[in-house]
Design a protein around this motif. Structure first.
Motif, PDB file in Angstrom:
ATOM      1  N   ARG A 107       0.835  -1.207   0.000  1.00  0.00           N
ATOM      2  CA  ARG A 107       0.000   0.000   0.000  1.00  0.00           C
ATOM      3  C   ARG A 107       0.868   1.255   0.000  1.00  0.00           C
ATOM      4  O   ARG A 107       0.547   2.238  -0.671  1.00  0.00           O
ATOM      5  CB  ARG A 107      -0.935   0.018   1.215  1.00  0.00           C
ATOM      6  N   LEU A 111       0.674   4.298  -2.812  1.00  0.00           N
ATOM      7  CA  LEU A 111       0.470   5.707  -2.490  1.00  0.00           C
ATOM      8  C   LEU A 111       1.589   6.567  -3.071  1.00  0.00           C
ATOM      9  O   LEU A 111       1.329   7.631  -3.653  1.00  0.00           O
ATOM     10  CB  LEU A 111       0.394   5.892  -0.970  1.00  0.00           C
ATOM     11  N   GLN A 114       1.084   6.833  -6.778  1.00  0.00           N
ATOM     12  CA  GLN A 114      -0.070   7.672  -7.120  1.00  0.00           C
ATOM     13  C   GLN A 114       0.282   9.151  -7.080  1.00  0.00           C
ATOM     14  O   GLN A 114      -0.221   9.943  -7.883  1.00  0.00           O
ATOM     15  CB  GLN A 114      -1.219   7.372  -6.158  1.00  0.00           C
ATOM     16  N   LYS A 135       2.718  15.970   0.099  1.00  0.00           N
ATOM     17  CA  LYS A 135       2.392  14.658  -0.452  1.00  0.00           C
ATOM     18  C   LYS A 135       2.762  13.543   0.528  1.00  0.00           C
ATOM     19  O   LYS A 135       2.015  12.578   0.691  1.00  0.00           O
ATOM     20  CB  LYS A 135       3.119  14.457  -1.785  1.00  0.00           C
ATOM     21  N   CYS A 139       0.279  10.763   2.237  1.00  0.00           N
ATOM     22  CA  CYS A 139       0.548   9.324   2.187  1.00  0.00           C
ATOM     23  C   CYS A 139       0.565   8.714   3.588  1.00  0.00           C
ATOM     24  O   CYS A 139       0.020   7.621   3.815  1.00  0.00           O
ATOM     25  CB  CYS A 139       1.875   9.061   1.487  1.00  0.00           C
ATOM     26  N   LEU A 142      -2.985   8.391   4.952  1.00  0.00           N
ATOM     27  CA  LEU A 142      -3.840   7.397   4.293  1.00  0.00           C
ATOM     28  C   LEU A 142      -3.324   5.966   4.428  1.00  0.00           C
ATOM     29  O   LEU A 142      -4.070   5.019   4.183  1.00  0.00           O
ATOM     30  CB  LEU A 142      -3.985   7.741   2.805  1.00  0.00           C
ATOM     31  N   GLN A 145      -5.355   3.324   6.240  1.00  0.00           N
ATOM     32  CA  GLN A 145      -6.711   3.176   5.692  1.00  0.00           C
ATOM     33  C   GLN A 145      -7.776   3.611   6.711  1.00  0.00           C
ATOM     34  O   GLN A 145      -8.632   2.814   7.126  1.00  0.00           O
ATOM     35  CB  GLN A 145      -6.953   1.736   5.240  1.00  0.00           C
ATOM     36  N   GLU A 165      -4.636  14.650  -8.366  1.00  0.00           N
ATOM     37  CA  GLU A 165      -4.569  13.344  -7.731  1.00  0.00           C
ATOM     38  C   GLU A 165      -5.195  13.354  -6.338  1.00  0.00           C
ATOM     39  O   GLU A 165      -5.910  12.422  -5.965  1.00  0.00           O
ATOM     40  CB  GLU A 165      -3.115  12.866  -7.653  1.00  0.00           C
ATOM     41  N   LEU A 166      -4.926  14.420  -5.568  1.00  0.00           N
ATOM     42  CA  LEU A 166      -5.482  14.468  -4.221  1.00  0.00           C
ATOM     43  C   LEU A 166      -6.997  14.585  -4.261  1.00  0.00           C
ATOM     44  O   LEU A 166      -7.699  13.945  -3.470  1.00  0.00           O
ATOM     45  CB  LEU A 166      -4.882  15.637  -3.430  1.00  0.00           C
ATOM     46  N   VAL A 169      -8.323  11.243  -4.979  1.00  0.00           N
ATOM     47  CA  VAL A 169      -8.249  10.408  -3.776  1.00  0.00           C
ATOM     48  C   VAL A 169      -9.407  10.729  -2.831  1.00  0.00           C
ATOM     49  O   VAL A 169     -10.021   9.827  -2.253  1.00  0.00           O
ATOM     50  CB  VAL A 169      -6.889  10.616  -3.060  1.00  0.00           C
ATOM     51  N   GLN A 172     -12.516   9.126  -4.111  1.00  0.00           N
ATOM     52  CA  GLN A 172     -12.447   7.677  -3.908  1.00  0.00           C
ATOM     53  C   GLN A 172     -12.715   7.314  -2.452  1.00  0.00           C
ATOM     54  O   GLN A 172     -13.424   6.338  -2.166  1.00  0.00           O
ATOM     55  CB  GLN A 172     -11.076   7.151  -4.340  1.00  0.00           C
ATOM     56  N   LEU A 173     -12.128   8.079  -1.542  1.00  0.00           N
ATOM     57  CA  LEU A 173     -12.336   7.818  -0.122  1.00  0.00           C
ATOM     58  C   LEU A 173     -13.810   7.967   0.242  1.00  0.00           C
ATOM     59  O   LEU A 173     -14.374   7.128   0.951  1.00  0.00           O
ATOM     60  CB  LEU A 173     -11.498   8.788   0.717  1.00  0.00           C
TER      61      LEU A 173
END
Length: 239
Positions: A107, A111, A114, A135, A139, A142, A145, A165-166, A169, A172-173
């Motif tokens: 994971r 990250l 990504q 960044k 990471c 996250l 999780q 990207e953020l 994310v 997605q979260l």
């Protein structure tokens, strides 16, 4: 998932948060807006257990200062604070060991990839730019999780790719059932996907607005300025 009830925080005679209620459910993205000095960062730090306060805050039903609550919560501060002599990889390893995460390496690699940090793994914290530090901070937040994540001005200092990207994310979260709180001055950046907005003025929540309550053709920015500029007019005496 995140519930704050009657939160009051004072610095001497200054009331930074005045009897604030806030609630963010699983799969919900809440935007926290307000001018400088409104008390947003104080509220965020209280939720994260970094400040003492009056009232009650729970994360997933656990009081926010408990280990159970901290395992559920991720936090990306406005100003990333990295260990200057740890590498990027060592920061992630430190978080993994602190949370006792099993099989975390894959994971961590995902990250870093990504956020285009593959070639920065061995860079020391002190060698990174503000954007790169941000960044790494994301990471680290996250990696465990979390079921709830708080972002305090997360887009400041990021390059366009990092911002894209953020934001991806975040969506997605939320879609995965995570509860999100995003404090920002970059209102237009949050127009696409938000569920509820808390607008703060002088330590109080002046308005709670849900997306379905927005009039056709009205933007989140319009709502914000209606509240904050209207508040200023009320305080300005007639000439």
């Amino acid at each position: 998932m995140i519930i704050a009830q009657g939160i009051t925080k004072k610095y001497g005679k200054l009331v930074a948060n005045d009897n604030i209620d806030l609630s963010v459910g699983s799969g919900e993205l809440a935007v926290l807006l307000g001018p400088n000095g409104a008390g947003k960062s104080t509220l965020i730090k209280s939720i994260c257990g970094l400040l003492r306060f009056e009232g009650l805050i729970t994360i997933g039903g656990h009081e926010n200062h408990t280990v159970e609550a901290k395992r559920l919560l991720g936090y990306v501060p406005e100003f990333p604070v990295l260990y200057p002599m740890l590498t990027v990889s060592e920061h992630l390893e430190f978080v993994a060991k602190a949370y006792r995460l099993p099989a975390w390496e894959e994971r961590a690699e995902q990250l870093l990839h990504q956020f285009e940090m593959d070639d920065k793994k061995m860079k020391l914290g002190k060698e990174l730019s503000k954007g790169m530090q941000q960044k790494v901070s994301v990471c680290c937040a996250l990696l465990p999780q979390p079921k709830a994540v708080i972002f305090d001005e997360p887009l400041v200092g990021l390059d366009p790719h990092g911002i894209r990207e953020l934001k991806a994310v975040m969506w997605q979260l939320r879609d995965s059932g995570c509860a999100l709180v995003v404090s920002t001055h970059m209102i237009e950046s949050m127009e696409e996907n938000w569920d509820v907005t808390y607008i703060m003025v002088k330590g109080r929540i002046e308005r709670v607005c849900r997306r379905e309550e927005i009039k056709t053709g009205q933007s989140l920015e319009d709502v914000y300025f209606d509240i904050t500029e209207g508040h200023k007019r009320e305080e300005t005496p007639n000439e």
